[in-house]
Design an enzyme around this catalytic site. Structure first.
Site, PDB file in Angstrom:
ATOM      1  N   GLU A  33      -4.448  -3.789  -2.187  1.00 49.23           N
ATOM      2  CA  GLU A  33      -3.009  -3.782  -1.790  1.00 49.23           C
ATOM      3  C   GLU A  33      -3.257  -3.167  -0.338  1.00 49.23           C
ATOM      4  O   GLU A  33      -4.087  -2.488   0.013  1.00 49.23           O
ATOM      5  CB  GLU A  33      -2.201  -2.410  -2.497  1.00 49.23           C
ATOM      6  CG  GLU A  33      -0.907  -2.438  -1.807  1.00 49.23           C
ATOM      7  CD  GLU A  33       0.064  -1.489  -2.525  1.00 49.23           C
ATOM      8  OE1 GLU A  33      -0.159  -0.608  -3.240  1.00 49.23           O
ATOM      9  OE2 GLU A  33       1.676  -1.802  -2.359  1.00 49.23           O
ATOM     10  N   ASN A  40       5.433  -5.443 -10.233  1.00 45.61           N
ATOM     11  CA  ASN A  40       4.759  -4.127 -10.328  1.00 45.61           C
ATOM     12  C   ASN A  40       5.015  -3.060 -11.107  1.00 45.61           C
ATOM     13  O   ASN A  40       4.544  -2.938 -12.287  1.00 45.61           O
ATOM     14  CB  ASN A  40       4.643  -3.924  -8.683  1.00 45.61           C
ATOM     15  CG  ASN A  40       3.835  -2.792  -8.685  1.00 45.61           C
ATOM     16  OD1 ASN A  40       2.610  -2.631  -9.156  1.00 45.61           O
ATOM     17  ND2 ASN A  40       4.249  -1.759  -7.845  1.00 45.61           N
ATOM     18  N   GLU A  41       5.929  -2.025 -10.655  1.00 39.60           N
ATOM     19  CA  GLU A  41       6.245  -0.897 -11.486  1.00 39.60           C
ATOM     20  C   GLU A  41       7.598  -1.133 -11.785  1.00 39.60           C
ATOM     21  O   GLU A  41       8.300  -0.342 -11.081  1.00 39.60           O
ATOM     22  CB  GLU A  41       5.685   0.234 -10.673  1.00 39.60           C
ATOM     23  CG  GLU A  41       4.435   0.554 -10.356  1.00 39.60           C
ATOM     24  CD  GLU A  41       4.202   1.896  -9.471  1.00 39.60           C
ATOM     25  OE1 GLU A  41       4.960   2.355  -8.934  1.00 39.60           O
ATOM     26  OE2 GLU A  41       3.219   2.684  -9.895  1.00 39.60           O
TER      27      GLU A  41
HETATM   28  O1  AHR Z   1      -1.427   2.562  -5.365  1.00 44.17           O
HETATM   29  C1  AHR Z   1      -0.230   3.085  -4.461  1.00 44.17           C
HETATM   30  C2  AHR Z   1       0.964   2.808  -5.091  1.00 44.17           C
HETATM   31  O2  AHR Z   1       1.139   3.578  -6.305  1.00 44.17           O
HETATM   32  C3  AHR Z   1       1.425   1.364  -5.480  1.00 44.17           C
HETATM   33  O3  AHR Z   1       1.756   0.644  -4.316  1.00 44.17           O
HETATM   34  C4  AHR Z   1       2.375   1.493  -6.628  1.00 44.17           C
HETATM   35  O4  AHR Z   1       2.141   0.473  -7.480  1.00 44.17           O
HETATM   36  C5  AHR Z   1       2.221   2.681  -7.147  1.00 44.17           C
HETATM   37  O5  AHR Z   1       3.489   3.448  -7.082  1.00 44.17           O
END
Ligand code: AHR
Length: 642
Positions: free
Chosen positions: A23, A364-365
């Site tokens: 990321e 993602n989440e």
């Molecule tokens: O890894 C850091 C962050 O943690 C990521 O962007 C996210 O997916 C999670 O909340």
């Protein structure tokens, strides 16, 4: 103590299940893996600030540039009329009032070079009436490390200047500067100073090598929350990340506002953290090729980061189609023939052969709320992708945590959907950043998991109170890495259900970090693996294709075992503060101990820029065919050969 292996409950280990999660956080891309040395090279920087639900990014194109030499009479203005590239229209007008002055670039921590380093330098200049010469180079108090001389053409047109240069001396924190021999005005844009040793001309070599040595099976990219954005406008749009690098539309990085608070006027110290997209989707796929890893791109679903915003495109809004199309087109970009729209883009970038994309992450989440309408949303995206690309393996999400009501609900929903449609998802991504105690308590967590619904542990790390979020390598202590090693014995024993895993985050530039601990740390000229990196590497290098039932009869000793061919790898974590004598037995022939690879240290040990190898795996010679000493606070791989 005894470690007992049993073939009776063996399960296959999916090849390539241990991956990495890239990321763009902690300056992982610009200022990190992207080898470009100059900062805000195209005058597109923005100053981001704001609070949940209300983020703003104002143009601040002059960021990272200042008069050179210090105090020189130089007037600078960021302009956008008659731009070099419409996508990134800003450029700098430089007006000097004396000879031999101009501007210098901050270049993160300045320029660090070794004598003999070769670099590619390029920039664009437009002069309306100034003739004579401009110079660009790297300078220290004692002179030029290199310098080029560019003849100005006073024709009111943009001209590109490109050079191959060699450092004449070592330098540290030196100035990259662009100056004019005579007083006058020019426009400048699109600078680049790229080390020639960059992998594929893009990736910083020392970081790329550290990644390669991990032998990851897959790369999940480009996030994380970066995928979703703090607003939908700020989300990662992969279509802007391909094609000519200078024409990739700059985006501010959602981590630029991390930690912004009312006291700080909702502005963080990283407010100019941006994404030039010099590493874009094409480069991510190329990185996978370099690493021998499978790509796992993650696409947004028309919902901004749910922690930061309630913004979501409603399911009945025609605007959602563009998001679905982004997901479909990325498959075409990766795998389509050169006669397809996006396959042609890939070919024009230099890769007519398909990239062989197998996985696609959707979301993602994400979790279900009235605004997100996530379950119906995901089903729609998954159905549309699989309708067009039935072979693509969809990676779903069960939210930002595990063992919570929302994650349990998400698993229930996933399993119900899988009961009706076995290909609904290949695996579901779950995340946890948890204290070591939690990881030890949950080593057996996957023993109990229903076998319907495979798991991708997409983000995890031990977070120790007082150490996590210290934003420096000193926070990556052995106490955390040891707990991760123990937890991973559980994922390895349950390889039939945990089919993929990746530690998070991956990279952190010292002094530019928003989130820690991290796997790999670096600064302008050094890069090293944390103790956690070495644990991941031991798992990566020493895992077979079948996992056995492995039982330890000692409290505080966690074990797993896998085999491949005639080799069996027994992993043993001794989390106690006493040495333990371990004897391995099993209901099958696994041979004699051949090697021991071991990490043993104090719980506070960590690798730092000054001591990058304070704690790394070492080879220990076995003294017996079946028995080994496990030092206090150690992680060992006992390698047996039949
Ligand atoms: O890894 C850091 C962050 O943690 C990521 O962007 C996210 O997916 C999670 O909340």
């Amino acid at each position: 103590m005894k470690i007992t292996l049993s073939q009776e409950h063996s399960v296959p280990v999916a090849a390539g299940g241990l991956g990495i999660f890239f990321e763009d956080i902690n300056y992982a891309a610009d200022g990190g893996l992207y080898a470009e040395l100059l900062e805000n090279r195209n005058f597109e920087a923005k100053r981001a600030h704001g609070k949940i639900g209300a983020f703003l990014a104002e143009q601040d194109g002059g960021y990272a540039w200042e008069a050179y030499p210090a105090g020189a009479s130089v007037a600078c203005k960021v302009k956008d009329d008659r731009p070099l590239y419409a996508e990134n229209p800003h450029y700098l007008r430089v007006v000097t009032q004396a000879e031999k002055c101009g501007v210098r670039n901050k270049a993160y921590d300045g320029i660090f070079l070794k004598k003999g380093d070769v670099l590619r330098l390029s920039f664009w200049v437009r002069s309306y009436d100034l003739r004579g010469f401009a110079r660009a180079g790297v300078y220290t108090a004692t002179g030029a490390v290199f310098e080029v001389k560019a003849k100005l053409r006073a024709d009111g047109k943009w001209h590109r200047y490109a050079y191959r240069v060699r450092a004449k001396a070592d330098c540290a924190g030196a100035a990259f500067a662009f100056t004019l021999d005579k007083p006058g005005a020019v426009h400048i844009d699109a600078f680049s100073l790229m080390p020639e040793n960059a992998v594929f001309g893009v990736f910083r070599r020392d970081l790329a090598v550290l990644l390669k040595e991990l032998r990851p099976g897959f790369v999940r990219f480009p996030g994380g929350c970066v995928v979703e954005g703090n607003s939908l406008a700020n989300r990662y749009q992969w279509k802007c990340s391909v094609g000519q690098p200078e024409r990739r539309k700059h985006n501010w990085n959602r981590w630029a506002v991390h930690g912004a608070s009312r006291e700080g006027d909702f502005c963080s110290q990283f407010s100019h953290y941006g994404q030039t997209l010099g590493i874009g989707y094409y480069e991510y796929f190329r990185l996978c090729e370099y690493l021998g890893a499978k790509p796992l791109p993650v696409l947004g679903l028309g919902i901004a980061c749910q922690y930061m915003s309630d913004e979501a495109v409603a399911l009945d809004d025609p605007a959602l189609e563009a998001y679905i199309q982004e997901a479909l087109d990325v498959v075409e970009f990766a795998n389509g023939g050169t006669d397809t729209v996006w396959g042609r883009v890939r070919a024009e970038m230099g890769h007519p052969e398909p990239f062989g994309l197998e996985y696609l992450g959707l979301g993602n989440e994400q979790w279900e709320t009235a605004q997100s309408d996530f379950y119906r949303r995901f089903a729609l995206f998954s159905a549309r992708v699989r309708e067009k690309y039935p072979d693509i393996k969809i990676i779903g999400t069960v939210g930002p945590d595990t063992d919570t009501p929302r994650s349990k609900d998400a698993w229930k929903w996933t399993r119900n959907a899988l009961a009706k449609d076995a290909n609904f998802v290949y695996a579901s991504d779950e995340h946890f950043y948890a204290p070591p105690g939690w990881l030890y308590d949950h080593v057996g967590m996957y023993d109990e998991y229903p076998r319907a619904g495979k798991v991708y542990v997409g983000e995890y790390a031990a977070h120790i109170e007082g150490k996590a979020n210290c934003l420096s390598p000193e926070g990556n202590v052995w106490e955390g890495a040891l707990a991760e090693a123990a937890f991973m014995t559980g994922t390895e024993r349950n390889a039939d259900v945990v089919v993929m895993k990746s530690y998070a985050p991956l990279l952190a530039r010292i002094g530019y970090t928003q989130w820690s601990p991290d796997l790999i740390w670096f600064d302008a000229c050094r890069a090293f693996g944390s103790v956690n990196y070495h644990v991941q590497k031991m798992y990566s290098l020493y895992t077979g294709d079948v996992s056995y039932k492995a039982v330890s009869d000692a409290a505080g000793v966690y074990v797993s075992a896998t085999s491949s061919g005639d080799l069996t790898y027994v992993k043993a974590v001794n989390a106690t503060d006493k040495e333990v004598a371990a004897e391995v037995e099993g209901d099958f022939a696994f041979g004699d101990m051949l090697r021991i690879v071991q990490m043993a240290g104090a719980l506070s040990d960590c690798n730092t820029a000054e001591q990058p190898e304070k704690l790394v795996p070492v080879e220990v010679a076995p003294t017996s065919a079946r028995a080994a000493l496990l030092p206090p606070h150690s992680f060992s791989v006992l390698v047996f050969r039949k």
